[in-house]
Design a protein around this motif. Structure first.
Motif, PDB file in Angstrom:
ATOM      1  N   LEU A 108       4.875  -1.047   1.672  1.00 39.19           N
ATOM      2  CA  LEU A 108       5.171  -0.777   0.269  1.00 39.19           C
ATOM      3  C   LEU A 108       4.712  -1.920  -0.615  1.00 39.19           C
ATOM      4  N   ARG A 162       2.147  -3.933  -0.085  1.00 33.37           N
ATOM      5  CA  ARG A 162       0.694  -3.844  -0.231  1.00 33.37           C
ATOM      6  C   ARG A 162       0.296  -2.751  -1.210  1.00 33.37           C
ATOM      7  N   LEU A 163       1.016  -1.638  -1.176  1.00 30.19           N
ATOM      8  CA  LEU A 163       0.722  -0.545  -2.116  1.00 30.19           C
ATOM      9  C   LEU A 163       0.990  -0.962  -3.553  1.00 30.19           C
ATOM     10  N   ARG A 164       2.093  -1.704  -3.753  1.00 31.37           N
ATOM     11  CA  ARG A 164       2.429  -2.135  -5.115  1.00 31.37           C
ATOM     12  C   ARG A 164       1.456  -3.179  -5.650  1.00 31.37           C
ATOM     13  N   ARG A 179      -1.811  -3.448  -5.084  1.00 34.27           N
ATOM     14  CA  ARG A 179      -3.207  -3.032  -4.957  1.00 34.27           C
ATOM     15  C   ARG A 179      -4.088  -3.788  -5.938  1.00 34.27           C
ATOM     16  N   LEU A 204      -1.883   3.481  -8.212  1.00 32.60           N
ATOM     17  CA  LEU A 204      -2.420   4.810  -7.917  1.00 32.60           C
ATOM     18  C   LEU A 204      -2.060   5.775  -9.035  1.00 32.60           C
TER      19      LEU A 204
END
Length: 226
Positions: free
Chosen positions: A8, A10-12, A14, A19
Motif C-alpha cells: 500500500l 508503494r501504491l501511495r 507512485r 492512479l
C-alpha cells in the motif's frame, strides 16, 4: 512493516502520481435500439424457451384471460394482494368465481403452512420486463410479498407491454436504481428449475413449476381482437 502495508505504501508513493480510474463505457450493455415490437418478440422468445407461458390480452379485458387461466389450470385457491390495481381488478372479476381468494397481507408466521400446502397459485403485478433475457422484474411490497411469486406451484404475472426495456442496464438507468436501489428486487426468467447430479433438468423443485405471463396491450391484444 507488514507485506500488506509495504504494498500500500508503494501504491501511495507512485512516482507518476495517483492512479485515476478509467472512464466507464457501458455501450456493451445498452444501446440495442430495438423497436417495441422487437422487444416484445425477444422477450417472448426467451421466456417461452425456458417453459414460461405468454398470453397476450387487451388491457381493458385482461381479467377475462385470468379467469380462463385459473379454470384451465384448476386453480381453487389464489393468493393475491389488495391495494395494487392488478390485485383490485382481479378481486372484482373473481367475486362470483369458484376460486377462493387468499389474503397475503399477513405475518408469514401466521400462515406459512397454509401458503406452502394449500395455495394453488399466486398473482402479482410487475414493474416491467427485459427483452434481452426474457425476464420480469418486481419490487415486492407488504401488499405483494415476494413469497407469492416464489412459493405457489403457479405464478401468474401481469406485464404491461410498454414497460419492456432492452437490457437490465436500461432498467437500472431509467428507474434510477443508483439513487434509490430497492431493498429486494426480483428478476424472474421462467418457472423454478434445477438439475441434479445427473444433469436432469426438473421444474418446480424449489418454487413455481409454471409461470404464466399475461402481457397487456393498450387497445387490442397483439394478434387478437379488442
Amino acid at each position: 512493516m507488514s507485506a500488506r502495508d509495504a504494498i500500500l505504501k508503494r501504491l501511495r508513493e507512485r512516482a507518476d502520481g495517483p492512479l485515476t480510474p478509467p472512464e466507464c463505457d457501458f455501450a456493451v450493455v445498452t444501446n440495442r435500439g430495438w423497436s417495441p415490437e422487437e422487444r416484445l418478440e425477444r422477450f417472448e422468445r426467451w421466456i417461452t424457451s425456458v417453459h414460461g407461458e405468454v398470453i397476450h390480452v387487451a388491457t381493458h379485458d385482461w381479467t377475462t384471460a385470468l379467469v380462463d387461466v385459473l379454470t384451465a389450470k384448476g386453480v381453487q385457491r389464489l393468493a393475491l394482494g389488495r391495494e395494487h390495481p392488478v390485485a383490485a381488478e382481479a378481486r372484482r372479476a373473481l367475486v362470483d368465481a369458484e376460486v377462493e381468494l387468499v389474503d397475503v397481507d399477513r405475518d408469514i408466521e401466521a400462515w406459512k403452512r397454509e401458503q406452502f400446502e394449500r395455495v394453488d397459485a399466486g398473482l402479482t403485478s410487475t414493474l416491467g420486463g427485459i427483452a434481452e433475457t426474457g425476464s420480469l422484474w418486481l419490487w415486492p411490497t407488504p401488499d405483494e410479498p415476494r413469497l407469492i411469486s416464489l412459493v405457489p406451484p403457479i405464478h401468474i404475472a401481469v406485464l404491461d407491454a410498454d414497460t419492456l426495456e432492452d437490457t437490465f442496464f436500461d432498467v437500472v438507468e431509467r428507474h434510477g436504481w443508483a439513487g434509490g436501489m430497492p431493498t429486494n428486487a426480483l428478476l424472474i426468467s421462467g418457472p423454478s428449475k434445477t438439475a441434479d447430479i445427473e444433469q436432469t433438468l426438473a421444474y418446480g423443485v424449489h418454487g413455481p413449476r409454471e409461470l404464466v405471463v399475461l402481457v397487456r396491450h393498450a387497445g387490442t391484444a397483439a394478434g387478437g381482437e379488442a
